[in-house]
Scaffold this motif. Structure first.
Motif, PDB file in Angstrom:
ATOM      1  N   VAL A  11       0.866  -1.185   0.000  1.00 15.46           N
ATOM      2  CA  VAL A  11       0.000   0.000   0.000  1.00 15.46           C
ATOM      3  C   VAL A  11       0.897   1.227   0.000  1.00 15.46           C
ATOM      4  O   VAL A  11       1.763   1.373   0.870  1.00 15.46           O
ATOM      5  N   ASN A  12       0.710   2.090  -0.978  1.00 16.43           N
ATOM      6  CA  ASN A  12       1.538   3.291  -1.048  1.00 16.43           C
ATOM      7  C   ASN A  12       1.100   4.304   0.008  1.00 16.43           C
ATOM      8  O   ASN A  12      -0.071   4.349   0.404  1.00 16.43           O
ATOM      9  N   ASN A  13       2.066   5.095   0.464  1.00 23.50           N
ATOM     10  CA  ASN A  13       1.819   6.195   1.401  1.00 23.50           C
ATOM     11  C   ASN A  13       1.450   5.753   2.811  1.00 23.50           C
ATOM     12  O   ASN A  13       0.950   6.554   3.590  1.00 23.50           O
ATOM     13  N   ILE A  14       1.638   4.472   3.135  1.00 20.70           N
ATOM     14  CA  ILE A  14       1.490   4.116   4.543  1.00 20.70           C
ATOM     15  C   ILE A  14       2.772   4.530   5.264  1.00 20.70           C
ATOM     16  O   ILE A  14       3.747   4.941   4.640  1.00 20.70           O
ATOM     17  N   GLN A  15       2.804   4.400   6.571  1.00 25.98           N
ATOM     18  CA  GLN A  15       3.959   4.853   7.337  1.00 25.98           C
ATOM     19  C   GLN A  15       5.157   3.939   7.088  1.00 25.98           C
ATOM     20  O   GLN A  15       5.260   2.855   7.650  1.00 25.98           O
ATOM     21  N   ASP A  16       6.030   4.373   6.211  1.00 25.18           N
ATOM     22  CA  ASP A  16       7.240   3.611   5.929  1.00 25.18           C
ATOM     23  C   ASP A  16       8.380   4.099   6.811  1.00 25.18           C
ATOM     24  O   ASP A  16       8.304   5.154   7.432  1.00 25.18           O
ATOM     25  N   ASP A  17       9.439   3.313   6.816  1.00 18.31           N
ATOM     26  CA  ASP A  17      10.640   3.696   7.556  1.00 18.31           C
ATOM     27  C   ASP A  17      11.795   3.834   6.577  1.00 18.31           C
ATOM     28  O   ASP A  17      12.893   3.324   6.810  1.00 18.31           O
ATOM     29  N   ARG A  18      11.518   4.499   5.455  1.00 21.63           N
ATOM     30  CA  ARG A  18      12.544   4.669   4.431  1.00 21.63           C
ATOM     31  C   ARG A  18      13.555   5.730   4.870  1.00 21.63           C
ATOM     32  O   ARG A  18      13.181   6.848   5.222  1.00 21.63           O
ATOM     33  N   ARG A  19      14.802   5.337   4.824  1.00 16.84           N
ATOM     34  CA  ARG A  19      15.880   6.260   5.176  1.00 16.84           C
ATOM     35  C   ARG A  19      16.801   6.409   3.980  1.00 16.84           C
ATOM     36  O   ARG A  19      17.093   5.426   3.294  1.00 16.84           O
ATOM     37  N   HIS A  47       6.709  -0.221  -6.564  1.00 19.56           N
ATOM     38  CA  HIS A  47       6.582  -0.110  -5.107  1.00 19.56           C
ATOM     39  C   HIS A  47       7.151   1.225  -4.614  1.00 19.56           C
ATOM     40  O   HIS A  47       7.446   1.381  -3.425  1.00 19.56           O
ATOM     41  N   GLY A  48       7.313   2.170  -5.549  1.00 17.91           N
ATOM     42  CA  GLY A  48       7.674   3.531  -5.176  1.00 17.91           C
ATOM     43  C   GLY A  48       9.147   3.802  -4.990  1.00 17.91           C
ATOM     44  O   GLY A  48       9.522   4.903  -4.553  1.00 17.91           O
ATOM     45  N   LEU A  49      10.021   2.856  -5.320  1.00 14.22           N
ATOM     46  CA  LEU A  49      11.459   3.095  -5.158  1.00 14.22           C
ATOM     47  C   LEU A  49      11.992   3.930  -6.322  1.00 14.22           C
ATOM     48  O   LEU A  49      11.534   3.800  -7.463  1.00 14.22           O
ATOM     49  N   ILE A  50      12.969   4.757  -6.030  1.00 19.29           N
ATOM     50  CA  ILE A  50      13.605   5.609  -7.037  1.00 19.29           C
ATOM     51  C   ILE A  50      14.733   4.810  -7.685  1.00 19.29           C
ATOM     52  O   ILE A  50      15.674   4.394  -7.000  1.00 19.29           O
ATOM     53  N   MET A 106      19.529  13.938  -0.118  1.00 19.54           N
ATOM     54  CA  MET A 106      18.244  14.418  -0.649  1.00 19.54           C
ATOM     55  C   MET A 106      17.278  14.762   0.466  1.00 19.54           C
ATOM     56  O   MET A 106      17.230  14.095   1.503  1.00 19.54           O
ATOM     57  N   ASN A 107      16.475  15.775   0.223  1.00 18.48           N
ATOM     58  CA  ASN A 107      15.443  16.185   1.174  1.00 18.48           C
ATOM     59  C   ASN A 107      14.382  15.083   1.286  1.00 18.48           C
ATOM     60  O   ASN A 107      13.874  14.612   0.271  1.00 18.48           O
ATOM     61  N   PRO A 108      14.032  14.665   2.505  1.00 17.35           N
ATOM     62  CA  PRO A 108      13.044  13.588   2.676  1.00 17.35           C
ATOM     63  C   PRO A 108      11.700  13.887   2.000  1.00 17.35           C
ATOM     64  O   PRO A 108      11.055  12.980   1.472  1.00 17.35           O
ATOM     65  N   MET A 109      11.271  15.140   2.034  1.00 16.82           N
ATOM     66  CA  MET A 109      10.007  15.505   1.386  1.00 16.82           C
ATOM     67  C   MET A 109      10.102  15.321  -0.121  1.00 16.82           C
ATOM     68  O   MET A 109       9.144  14.866  -0.770  1.00 16.82           O
ATOM     69  N   TYR A 110      11.260  15.652  -0.686  1.00 17.16           N
ATOM     70  CA  TYR A 110      11.466  15.481  -2.123  1.00 17.16           C
ATOM     71  C   TYR A 110      11.455  13.996  -2.481  1.00 17.16           C
ATOM     72  O   TYR A 110      10.870  13.588  -3.498  1.00 17.16           O
ATOM     73  N   ILE A 111      12.089  13.178  -1.645  1.00 12.30           N
ATOM     74  CA  ILE A 111      12.106  11.727  -1.881  1.00 12.30           C
ATOM     75  C   ILE A 111      10.681  11.172  -1.889  1.00 12.30           C
ATOM     76  O   ILE A 111      10.309  10.380  -2.762  1.00 12.30           O
ATOM     77  N   THR A 112       9.862  11.608  -0.935  1.00 15.80           N
ATOM     78  CA  THR A 112       8.478  11.136  -0.854  1.00 15.80           C
ATOM     79  C   THR A 112       7.679  11.550  -2.071  1.00 15.80           C
ATOM     80  O   THR A 112       6.929  10.746  -2.659  1.00 15.80           O
ATOM     81  N   GLU A 113       7.851  12.794  -2.473  1.00 15.99           N
ATOM     82  CA  GLU A 113       7.133  13.306  -3.654  1.00 15.99           C
ATOM     83  C   GLU A 113       7.541  12.535  -4.911  1.00 15.99           C
ATOM     84  O   GLU A 113       6.699  12.129  -5.727  1.00 15.99           O
TER      85      GLU A 113
END
Length: 392
Positions: A205-213, A309-312, A349-356
């Motif tokens: 599920v996209n946009n759930i609380q991930d722990d991506r660092r 799965h949303g990975l860059i 990278m800025n975390p907000m930019y990574i999420t976007e």
């Protein structure tokens, strides 16, 4: 019963009868006459790609590679176009015995059987299906990596990928090209680009609380260790214990031993990871980036699967991803310093930019890297190729 079996085997050996255990996981057979209609004359086509029985077995028992389902879609398209279809593994030497002369109207695929079929059916319209870059491109690029590895380690390693399925000049045998990678590598040919499909874990599920660092990185698929640039990543991550690299693939420890490398403490051997597993979900929920500094690819379904799965994706130019600048990051080159520089940029990278960016990639990948799109685009390419042939 055991004594009877031994007597049969010994008798067969004396008569020079060869035993062959039929196992769809190991044996290869050419399959003839799929969709044959004995009430009418049809056009005949050979698909030289994967063995039919082994592919059917694999697709029923394991989610290994998207090319399994893609081959069945290819067959379905040709059934709908009313072809009589033969299918064989691209390098299946046993198919030689069933390879007729002046029989096929079309040949589709690659490998030894593609070449043999064209030789025996010179009037057939040959469509080469390029899942990789052409041999000449792959050879030069892999040779550069082998030389660079020798310069760093004084160890000689063989080619692992180039020449396995495609030979020099294969594309010259073809009347048309369907490629999964860069169109720019095919000169003076009619070329049609088709994106392959990618897997998705339906529990994701996209946009759930991930722990991506931003210090966590994933590699999804390691076969052809130096070809894919994994040796470069090991050296870079050894210099940065504050980063973590998760390697997903079979026989990673053996691959490392072959080339005399050890995994640093911050590089983790995850083994083969099924996309449908919880293990895969855990990995994509902690890693924002998937790395592939490969020297040559058609279009990596490993990257595409991670994008679903949303990975860059972070890769090299010329490896099938050049059209996707909006969604990709690129290494400037394959030197250790260049790999390190890019990863330093990613970590910062800025975390907000990574999420976007992750959300954009997720949406795009799940619209474009699905089996429905592959089927639609392959059908369009085949129909166009055959229409153009008839017009000329």
């Amino acid at each position: 019963m055991k004594l009877v079996n031994e007597w049969i085997k010994n008798t067969c050996r004396k008569l020079n009868i060869q035993f062959r255990k039929i196992d769809p996981r190991r044996s290869e057979n050419i399959v003839l006459g799929i969709n044959q209609n004995c009430l009418k004359k049809q056009q005949n086509i050979l698909i030289s790609y994967m063995d039919y029985d082994r592919t059917a077995y694999s697709i029923r028992h394991a989610k290994v590679h998207t090319n399994l389902q893609e081959m069945f879609q290819m067959i379905k398209i040709l059934i709908d176009m009313d072809f009589c279809i033969d299918v064989c593994g691209c390098n299946n030497q046993e198919a030689t015995l069933e390879m007729p002369s002046d029989y096929y109207d079309y040949i589709l695929g690659f490998g030894d059987m593609f070449r043999l079929a064209k030789e025996r059916n010179p009037k057939a319209y040959a469509i080469i299906y390029m899942t990789e870059n052409p041999y000449a491109i792959s050879y030069v690029n892999e040779q550069e990596r082998i030389v660079y590895f020798y310069e760093r380690t004084r160890k000689k390693v063989p080619f692992t990928r180039t020449g396995k399925f495609y030979a020099e000049g294969d594309e010259e045998l073809a009347d048309a090209v369907i490629c999964l990678g860069e169109k720019k590598y095919f000169k003076n040919k009619t070329v049609y680009r088709v994106y392959p499909s990618a897997f998705k874990n339906e529990k994701y599920v996209n946009n759930i609380q991930d722990d991506r660092r931003s210090t966590n990185f994933l590699v999804f698929g390691t076969k052809g260790f130096i070809h894919k640039g994994n040796d470069l990543l090991l050296e870079v991550f050894a210099k940065h214990p504050e980063w973590s690299l998760y390697l997903c693939g079979s026989r990673i420890a053996q691959e490392c031993r072959k080339i005399g490398m050890a995994l640093p403490q911050n590089v983790f051997d995850c083994g083969f990871v099924n996309v449908d597993s919880e293990k895969y979900l855990k990995l994509v929920r902690i890693c924002p980036f998937v790395l592939l500094p490969s020297c040559s690819e058609g279009m990596s379904t490993a990257l595409m699967t991670c994008m679903r799965h949303g990975l860059i994706p972070v890769t090299m130019r010329g490896t099938g991803m050049d059209e996707l600048e909006t969604y990709c990051e690129y290494f400037e080159g394959y030197l250790i310093s260049q790999i390190e520089k890019k990863i330093c940029e990613l970590v910062s990278m800025n975390p907000m930019y990574i999420t976007e960016r992750s959300n954009q990639i997720y949406e795009y990948a799940n619209q474009n890297f699905v089996l429905e799109e592959y089927t639609k685009n392959l059908k369009k390419a085949l129909e166009t190729i055959m229409r153009v042939k008839k017009e000329h």
